[in-house]
Design an enzyme around this catalytic site. Structure first.
Site, PDB file in Angstrom:
ATOM      1  N   ASN A   1       0.963  -1.084  -0.043  1.00 36.36           N
ATOM      2  CA  ASN A   1       0.140   0.018   0.135  1.00 36.36           C
ATOM      3  C   ASN A   1       0.832   1.322   0.209  1.00 36.36           C
ATOM      4  O   ASN A   1       0.526   2.201  -0.804  1.00 36.36           O
ATOM      5  CB  ASN A   1      -0.927  -0.016   1.292  1.00 36.36           C
ATOM      6  CG  ASN A   1      -2.105  -1.064   1.115  1.00 36.36           C
ATOM      7  OD1 ASN A   1      -2.136  -1.771  -0.021  1.00 36.36           O
ATOM      8  ND2 ASN A   1      -2.742  -1.403   2.193  1.00 36.36           N
TER       9      ASN A   1
ATOM     10  N   THR B   1     -13.881  37.719 -32.381  1.00 36.72           N
ATOM     11  CA  THR B   1     -15.026  37.311 -31.592  1.00 36.72           C
ATOM     12  C   THR B   1     -16.480  36.920 -32.096  1.00 36.72           C
ATOM     13  O   THR B   1     -16.845  37.020 -33.286  1.00 36.72           O
ATOM     14  CB  THR B   1     -15.476  38.616 -30.740  1.00 36.72           C
ATOM     15  OG1 THR B   1     -16.210  39.646 -31.566  1.00 36.72           O
ATOM     16  CG2 THR B   1     -14.038  39.577 -30.204  1.00 36.72           C
ATOM     17  N   HIS B   2     -16.731  35.981 -31.528  1.00 42.12           N
ATOM     18  CA  HIS B   2     -18.102  34.963 -32.130  1.00 42.12           C
ATOM     19  C   HIS B   2     -17.515  34.606 -33.645  1.00 42.12           C
ATOM     20  O   HIS B   2     -18.523  34.596 -34.375  1.00 42.12           O
ATOM     21  CB  HIS B   2     -19.061  36.002 -31.961  1.00 42.12           C
ATOM     22  CG  HIS B   2     -19.396  36.833 -30.820  1.00 42.12           C
ATOM     23  ND1 HIS B   2     -20.129  36.351 -29.814  1.00 42.12           N
ATOM     24  CD2 HIS B   2     -19.017  38.046 -30.398  1.00 42.12           C
ATOM     25  CE1 HIS B   2     -20.110  37.432 -28.798  1.00 42.12           C
ATOM     26  NE2 HIS B   2     -19.496  38.271 -29.198  1.00 42.12           N
TER      27      HIS B   2
ATOM     28  N   SER C   1      -6.501  12.332 -49.468  1.00 41.83           N
ATOM     29  CA  SER C   1      -7.370  11.666 -49.422  1.00 41.83           C
ATOM     30  C   SER C   1      -7.346  10.582 -50.273  1.00 41.83           C
ATOM     31  O   SER C   1      -6.708  10.477 -51.291  1.00 41.83           O
ATOM     32  CB  SER C   1      -8.859  12.477 -49.840  1.00 41.83           C
ATOM     33  OG  SER C   1      -9.727  11.875 -50.329  1.00 41.83           O
TER      34      SER C   1
ATOM     35  N   LYS D   1      -6.669  17.159 -51.847  1.00 43.66           N
ATOM     36  CA  LYS D   1      -6.719  17.280 -50.416  1.00 43.66           C
ATOM     37  C   LYS D   1      -5.585  17.348 -49.731  1.00 43.66           C
ATOM     38  O   LYS D   1      -4.465  16.654 -49.974  1.00 43.66           O
ATOM     39  CB  LYS D   1      -7.830  16.226 -49.791  1.00 43.66           C
ATOM     40  CG  LYS D   1      -9.159  16.081 -50.251  1.00 43.66           C
ATOM     41  CD  LYS D   1      -9.996  17.398 -49.481  1.00 43.66           C
ATOM     42  CE  LYS D   1     -10.495  16.634 -48.296  1.00 43.66           C
ATOM     43  NZ  LYS D   1     -11.650  17.059 -47.647  1.00 43.66           N
TER      44      LYS D   1
ATOM     45  N   GLU E   1      -6.274  17.513 -36.160  1.00 47.94           N
ATOM     46  CA  GLU E   1      -7.513  17.019 -35.816  1.00 47.94           C
ATOM     47  C   GLU E   1      -7.587  15.992 -34.499  1.00 47.94           C
ATOM     48  O   GLU E   1      -8.516  16.119 -33.667  1.00 47.94           O
ATOM     49  CB  GLU E   1      -8.263  16.522 -36.956  1.00 47.94           C
ATOM     50  CG  GLU E   1      -8.656  17.541 -37.998  1.00 47.94           C
ATOM     51  CD  GLU E   1      -9.182  16.835 -39.215  1.00 47.94           C
ATOM     52  OE1 GLU E   1     -10.709  16.780 -39.420  1.00 47.94           O
ATOM     53  OE2 GLU E   1      -8.352  16.223 -39.888  1.00 47.94           O
TER      54      GLU E   1
HETATM   55  N1  ARG Z   1      -1.422  -3.422  -7.419  1.00 45.56           N
HETATM   56  C1  ARG Z   1      -1.646  -2.687  -6.311  1.00 45.56           C
HETATM   57  C2  ARG Z   1      -2.437  -1.245  -6.712  1.00 45.56           C
HETATM   58  O1  ARG Z   1      -1.973  -0.851  -7.706  1.00 45.56           O
HETATM   59  C3  ARG Z   1      -0.671  -2.592  -5.155  1.00 45.56           C
HETATM   60  C4  ARG Z   1      -1.340  -2.469  -3.981  1.00 45.56           C
HETATM   61  C5  ARG Z   1      -1.981  -3.738  -3.486  1.00 45.56           C
HETATM   62  N2  ARG Z   1      -2.220  -3.646  -2.269  1.00 45.56           N
HETATM   63  C6  ARG Z   1      -3.192  -4.605  -1.657  1.00 45.56           C
HETATM   64  N3  ARG Z   1      -3.126  -4.360  -0.313  1.00 45.56           N
HETATM   65  N4  ARG Z   1      -3.867  -5.417  -2.272  1.00 45.56           N
HETATM   66  O2  ARG Z   1      -2.910  -0.527  -6.006  1.00 45.56           O
END
Ligand code: ARG
Length: 457
Positions: free
Chosen positions: A106, A153-154, A275, A281, A288
């Site tokens: 995490n 403008t516009h 084209s 063209k 685009e």
């Molecule tokens: N692949 C996960 C993500 O991108 C990584 C963290 C995963 N953590 C967990 N507790 N499963 O968020």
């Protein structure tokens, strides 16, 4: 490593959560993250220096494998973090399992992604710099050529301006975009590493050390926030979206201006396509698509806002959605920047066509000059405006330009009008008169150009 087997999972789960296909892009950040983390673990005497050294050697080996294209990215290890950790253990044995001491995926993924954002602003800013330089070069060239056009403008012809002034307007947008990316970095620069799964670490870690090694300004202040926060992604997506707005506005002018209706610019064959059926063209496909792809980046911003809305603290797997949005937005912007750099380079501005639009029989781009002339000589501007409007209507039915009307017609509005009105109605006089700050008078534009050149040196 005790990774659950992919075989035991429902294929639908694997299909939805395995992220190695796209998060392998974080491999450099992930390796650097691990190097900083293990160095810190050594400094804090949480790991022995021998363990630290063998982990670092293993990480170096992995770097070589990935660089050489030999690294086995495997779905069964889900994401980049587990893939690298698994490979480390295969290469150096069980000691590889010590790398993850005091760290969770995490805080790891949040750190990797912040690092990736920090690093990706380099190419982004580099391309912006190139685009701005292209516009500045064109502005200098067109200022020297004295190219004028009506501004709109516009989408109705309004008043004459220097083309250099118009080009510098785009420079201002890109200048702000540049600063916006820079501002966002201020908040990206807080390092989540050390937050663990979300409660902080039970080991005597030193988050200042890992943050500093990775080039962050400081560690995050709260472990729950550290793993849950993705507003740095939102900010980057918002800055990218705003930048796409500006790129698309420039693109739109290449598209409009290269049409036969305008004919203000010719784009070379390098940036246009033919084209398959119409031999005449020259289509501005690049511009685009740069215009069209703006929608895709805005979509990613909207998607991320929606993903984050009402998400409870702290980490939720929803957050894994951050990567594809961000990567695709960044790739799209980098591509569109390149396309517009090429368009600016390959544009030849059609001075005569622009001049003709300013002086056109139907445009009355000097009507404001006449009203200003009268106001300068004491007539309340509102009255002058009404009188000139009427005169324009009359001239239009007679198929005459304002400066083709005889003096008596002006004097009927106000006897103070003299022969010098014809001088005041010229394009050059109209432009030269706008000499107040910000204006299009040649000396103001030259100053603005020089100031911008200095800023972007
Ligand atoms: N692949 C996960 C993500 O991108 C990584 C963290 C995963 N953590 C967990 N507790 N499963 O968020």
């Amino acid at each position: 490593m005790a990774v659950e087997s992919i075989e035991d999972k429902d294929p639908a789960l694997n299909a939805i959560h395995v992220s190695i296909g796209y998060d392998q892009r974080l491999w450099r950040e992930d390796l650097d993250n691990s190097r900083a983390h293990v160095t810190m673990l050594g400094e804090q005497e949480i790991l022995s220096s021998e363990d630290v050294q063998s982990i670092k050697n293993g990480l170096d080996q992995i770097e070589e494998e990935i660089s050489d294209g030999r690294f086995p990215f495997r779905d069964e290890y889900e994401d980049i973090h587990l893939n690298i950790e698994q490979r480390l253990t295969e290469l150096i044995g069980p000691v590889g399992g010590k790398l993850h001491t005091g760290r969770s995926r995490n805080d790891q993924v949040a750190t990797d992604l912040r690092l990736w954002v920090m690093r990706s602003t380099g190419p982004l800013a580099g391309a912006l710099n190139e685009l701005i330089h292209g516009l500045l070069e064109a502005a200098r060239r067109e200022l020297d050529r004295g190219t004028v056009l009506p501004f709109y403008t516009h989408l109705q012809r309004a008043q004459p301006v220097l083309l250099a002034h118009h080009l510098l307007a785009h420079v201002e947008c890109f200048d702000r975009d540049f600063r916006r990316f820079h501002d966002a970095l201020e908040r990206v620069g807080e390092c989540p590493l050390g937050a663990g799964a979300g409660a902080g670490s039970g080991f005597p870690i030193n988050p200042h050390s890992s943050a500093e090694q990775l080039g962050f300004d400081r560690p995050c202040r709260n472990s729950l926030d550290a793993v849950a926060a993705r507003d740095f992604v939102l900010e980057m997506l918002a800055a990218l979206s705003i930048h796409m707005v500006h790129l698309s506005r420039l693109a739109e002018e290449f598209i409009l201006w290269s049409s036969q209706e305008f004919g203000f610019v010719r784009l070379s064959d390098k940036v246009t396509t033919g084209s398959s059926i119409m031999p005449q063209k020259r289509n501005p496909d690049g511009a685009e698509l740069a215009r069209g792809k703006a929608g895709r980046v805005f979509g990613h911003l909207q998607a991320m806002l929606t993903t984050l809305k009402a998400l409870p603290l702290a980490y939720n797997k929803d957050l894994q959605e951050d990567k594809e949005s961000l990567f695709d937005s960044m790739d799209t912007v980098l591509l569109c920047q390149r396309v517009l750099i090429a368009n600016v380079k390959e544009a030849s501005f059609q001075k005569d066509r622009m001049r003709a639009a300013v002086e056109s029989r139907t445009g009355y781009a000097n009507a404001t000059e006449l009203a200003d002339y009268l106001a300068d000589r004491g007539m309340p501007f509102r009255d002058a405006h009404a009188a000139v409007r009427k005169l324009c209507d009359e001239a239009r039915t007679e198929n005459l330009k304002l400066d083709e009307l005889p003096l008596e017609r002006f004097q009927k509005i106000a006897p103070i009008v003299k022969e010098d009105v014809y001088q005041a109605l010229t394009v050059e006089a109209a432009i030269a008169k706008r000499a107040a700050p910000m204006g299009t008078a040649p000396e103001r534009v030259r100053e603005a150009l020089e100031e911008a050149e200095k800023r972007w040196m």
